[in-house]
Design a protein around this motif. Structure first.
Motif, short mmCIF file in Angstrom:
data_model
loop_
_atom_site.label_atom_id
_atom_site.label_comp_id
_atom_site.label_asym_id
_atom_site.label_seq_id
_atom_site.Cartn_x
_atom_site.Cartn_y
_atom_site.Cartn_z
N ARG A 25 0.83 -1.21 0.00
CA ARG A 25 0.00 0.00 0.00
C ARG A 25 0.86 1.26 0.00
NH1 ARG A 25 -5.72 -0.69 2.62
NH2 ARG A 25 -6.02 -2.95 2.52
N SER A 26 0.55 2.16 -0.89
CA SER A 26 1.17 3.47 -0.88
C SER A 26 0.38 4.37 0.07
CB SER A 26 1.20 4.06 -2.29
OG SER A 26 -0.12 4.18 -2.79
N VAL A 27 0.83 5.60 0.25
CA VAL A 27 0.17 6.54 1.16
C VAL A 27 -0.57 7.57 0.33
CG1 VAL A 27 0.50 8.26 2.97
CG2 VAL A 27 1.87 6.17 2.96
N ALA A 28 -1.87 7.66 0.55
CA ALA A 28 -2.70 8.60 -0.20
C ALA A 28 -2.70 9.99 0.40
CB ALA A 28 -4.13 8.07 -0.28
N GLN A 29 -2.50 10.07 1.74
CA GLN A 29 -2.63 11.36 2.41
C GLN A 29 -1.94 11.31 3.77
OE1 GLN A 29 -6.75 12.31 3.14
NE2 GLN A 29 -6.36 14.40 3.82
N VAL A 30 -1.30 12.40 4.17
CA VAL A 30 -0.76 12.56 5.52
C VAL A 30 -1.31 13.87 6.07
CG1 VAL A 30 1.28 12.93 6.95
CG2 VAL A 30 1.35 11.24 5.11
N ALA A 236 4.69 2.23 0.73
CA ALA A 236 5.62 1.84 -0.32
C ALA A 236 6.51 2.99 -0.74
CB ALA A 236 4.83 1.30 -1.52
N ASP A 237 5.99 4.23 -0.60
CA ASP A 237 6.74 5.41 -1.00
C ASP A 237 7.53 6.04 0.14
OD1 ASP A 237 4.21 5.73 0.00
OD2 ASP A 237 3.57 7.25 -1.42
N ARG A 238 7.55 5.37 1.30
CA ARG A 238 8.36 5.80 2.45
C ARG A 238 8.10 7.26 2.81
NH1 ARG A 238 12.87 2.16 3.33
NH2 ARG A 238 14.02 3.86 4.34
N ARG A 239 6.83 7.60 2.99
CA ARG A 239 6.46 8.97 3.36
C ARG A 239 6.87 9.24 4.79
NH1 ARG A 239 2.00 11.03 0.41
NH2 ARG A 239 1.91 12.77 1.91
N PRO A 240 7.55 10.35 5.06
CA PRO A 240 7.95 10.67 6.44
C PRO A 240 6.75 11.05 7.29
CG PRO A 240 8.57 12.44 4.95
CD PRO A 240 8.07 11.33 4.08
N VAL A 241 6.75 10.61 8.55
CA VAL A 241 5.68 10.93 9.50
C VAL A 241 6.30 11.16 10.87
CG1 VAL A 241 3.77 9.73 8.34
CG2 VAL A 241 5.26 8.46 9.91
N HIS A 242 5.59 11.93 11.71
CA HIS A 242 6.06 12.18 13.07
C HIS A 242 4.86 12.30 14.00
CE1 HIS A 242 4.91 16.42 12.68
NE2 HIS A 242 5.55 16.44 11.52
N THR A 243 5.13 12.52 15.27
CA THR A 243 4.09 12.58 16.31
C THR A 243 2.91 13.47 15.89
OG1 THR A 243 5.77 12.33 18.02
CG2 THR A 243 3.63 13.16 18.72
N GLY A 244 1.70 12.92 16.05
CA GLY A 244 0.50 13.68 15.77
C GLY A 244 0.06 13.65 14.32
N GLN A 245 0.70 12.83 13.49
CA GLN A 245 0.30 12.75 12.09
C GLN A 245 -0.41 11.43 11.78
OE1 GLN A 245 3.96 13.75 9.82
NE2 GLN A 245 2.93 15.69 9.36
N LEU A 246 -1.36 11.51 10.85
CA LEU A 246 -2.12 10.36 10.39
C LEU A 246 -1.79 10.08 8.94
CD1 LEU A 246 -4.60 8.35 11.05
CD2 LEU A 246 -5.94 10.02 9.73
N ALA A 247 -1.47 8.82 8.63
CA ALA A 247 -1.26 8.39 7.25
C ALA A 247 -2.47 7.59 6.80
CB ALA A 247 0.00 7.54 7.14
N VAL A 248 -3.02 7.96 5.65
CA VAL A 248 -4.12 7.23 5.03
C VAL A 248 -3.54 6.43 3.88
CG1 VAL A 248 -6.36 7.42 3.87
CG2 VAL A 248 -5.71 9.09 5.63
N PHE A 249 -3.63 5.10 3.98
CA PHE A 249 -3.05 4.22 2.97
C PHE A 249 -4.05 3.96 1.84
CE2 PHE A 249 -0.72 3.26 6.84
CZ PHE A 249 0.58 3.09 6.41
N GLY A 250 -3.50 3.68 0.66
CA GLY A 250 -4.31 3.26 -0.47
C GLY A 250 -4.57 1.77 -0.45
N HIS A 251 -4.93 1.21 -1.58
CA HIS A 251 -5.27 -0.20 -1.68
C HIS A 251 -4.02 -1.07 -1.70
CE1 HIS A 251 -9.46 0.80 -2.40
NE2 HIS A 251 -9.08 1.66 -3.33
N GLY A 252 -4.18 -2.34 -1.29
CA GLY A 252 -3.06 -3.27 -1.33
C GLY A 252 -3.21 -4.37 -0.30
N GLU A 253 -2.15 -5.19 -0.18
CA GLU A 253 -2.19 -6.37 0.67
C GLU A 253 -1.19 -6.33 1.81
OE1 GLU A 253 -3.07 -9.90 -2.44
OE2 GLU A 253 -1.25 -8.71 -2.87
N SER A 254 -0.37 -5.27 1.88
CA SER A 254 0.62 -5.21 2.96
C SER A 254 0.92 -3.76 3.33
CB SER A 254 1.92 -5.91 2.53
OG SER A 254 2.55 -5.21 1.48
N LEU A 255 1.41 -3.60 4.57
CA LEU A 255 1.78 -2.28 5.09
C LEU A 255 3.26 -2.29 5.45
CD1 LEU A 255 -1.09 -1.48 7.64
CD2 LEU A 255 -0.93 -0.75 5.26
N THR A 256 3.93 -1.17 5.18
CA THR A 256 5.32 -0.99 5.60
C THR A 256 5.41 0.20 6.54
OG1 THR A 256 6.24 -1.93 3.58
CG2 THR A 256 7.68 -0.48 4.85
#
Length: 333
Positions: A25-30, A236-256
């Motif tokens: 799964r890639s990341v659709a939104q942070v 899949a795109d290794r989007r940076p995240v830190h405290t207080g952030q939400l990542a919304v993933f797209g479609h797929g079969e695994s999370l990284t």
């Protein structure tokens, strides 16, 4: 951030990494959660702010409560209030919280405990720190998640689940660099203790600096990752995240999920809440403490609350309540 910890991660069952051919799964939104105050004035971060209901379904709302170090006399909670049409999941990471509801459920939760309340057709409840914590002050950190109920279960009988820290399923990643606490749902065949009306998976992961986790994830579930502490990357795109952030993933079969080698902030590791569920795909009407399908049902919920049909104080189990009148097609509590 104690929650549930173990001295040696290598003694835990290891999650089998998804096959290289599994769609990652890639990341659709942070998004970054804004700060607010809830109840009698305790600080929260609104984790889902800025994300559409379509992406959140079947989840409605989530608050990160704290992390805050209270001085003596400062701890606060919420007054008695009603709910209908969904479930609340309260997970305490640090500190102690007391719950009581009009269906007779409740108790204390502390480091790593979870309270799961199905409001269903209607309930009153209160959440507050115990008197001894108010007197002494101390660390307070947790979250509360609202899980929607489908139309067919909106008026189901209320229930309460008390999940102790020692009941959660503990796993580690393939490289032994992460602790995974499965609170509800299943990860790689390992089931959490939470019993859910709406199919969901809920995991609190602590990822050591420099470590990475690849998890199998049901393709029919959505996927969200909220950073409780620390910094790293997701997807899949290794989007940076830190405290207080939400990542919304797209479609797929695994999370990284991966942790930075050096943390951004005081946390020694990346703590992230992973959640996903089977979308209900029904109309959602929300207002205050009620989550229904239509505006007319919201109006009915307020009317029922004002007439005392959503419960009584002191707590009285629903089976003992004899309603004075009722509305066809509605359970009266």
């Amino acid at each position: 951030m104690p929650a549930v910890t173990v001295d040696n991660l290598l003694v835990l069952p290891r999650v089998t990494e998804p096959a290289p051919t599994a769609e990652e799964r890639s990341v659709a939104q942070v998004t970054t959660a804004p700060s607010a105050y809830e109840g009698e004035g305790f600080p929260v971060r609104r984790a889902f702010a800025g994300v559409g209901m379509r992406e959140l379904d079947p989840f409605i709302h989530m608050d990160q409560m704290g992390e805050v170090e209270y001085a003596a006399g400062e701890p606060k909670g919420t007054p008695w209030h009603p709910h209908r049409g969904f479930e609340t999941v309260t997970y305490m990471i640090d500190g102690t919280f007391r719950h009581q509801d009009s269906n007779g459920g409740g108790g204390l939760i502390t480091n790593g405990d979870t309270q799961w309340m199905t409001a269903g057709g209607g309930i009153l409840h209160i959440e507050e720190p115990p008197e001894e914590l108010v007197a002494s002050g101390g660390l307070f950190h947790g979250f509360q998640l609202w899980v929607n109920l489908p139309r067919a279960l909106k008026m189901t009988q209320p229930r309460y689940q008390d999940i102790r820290a020692g009941q959660v399923a503990l796993l580690t990643s393939a490289d032994g660099g992460a602790l995974l606490r499965v609170i509800a749902g299943s990860v790689d065949g390992h089931d959490g203790p939470g019993s859910t009306h709406t199919p969901i998976t809920l995991v609190h992961a602590t990822v050591s600096p420099g470590a990475q986790v690849r998890l199998p994830w049901r393709s029919d579930f959505n996927a969200l990752g909220y950073v409780l502490a620390g910094s790293g990357y997701v997807g899949a795109d290794r989007r940076p995240v830190h405290t207080g952030q939400l990542a919304v993933f797209g479609h797929g079969e695994s999370l990284t999920i991966g942790a930075d080698t050096v943390m951004d902030g005081p946390s020694p590791s990346l703590d992230i809440l992973l959640l996903g569920g089977q979308p209900i795909r029904e109309p959602v009407a929300t207002y205050g403490p009620f989550v229904m399908n239509t505006r007319a049902e919201l109006v009915q919920a307020f009317e029922d609350y004002q007439k005392g049909r959503l419960g009584s104080i002191p707590a009285q189990p629903a089976s003992e309540v004899v309603p004075e009148d009722s509305h066809p097609g509605h359970d009266v509590l």
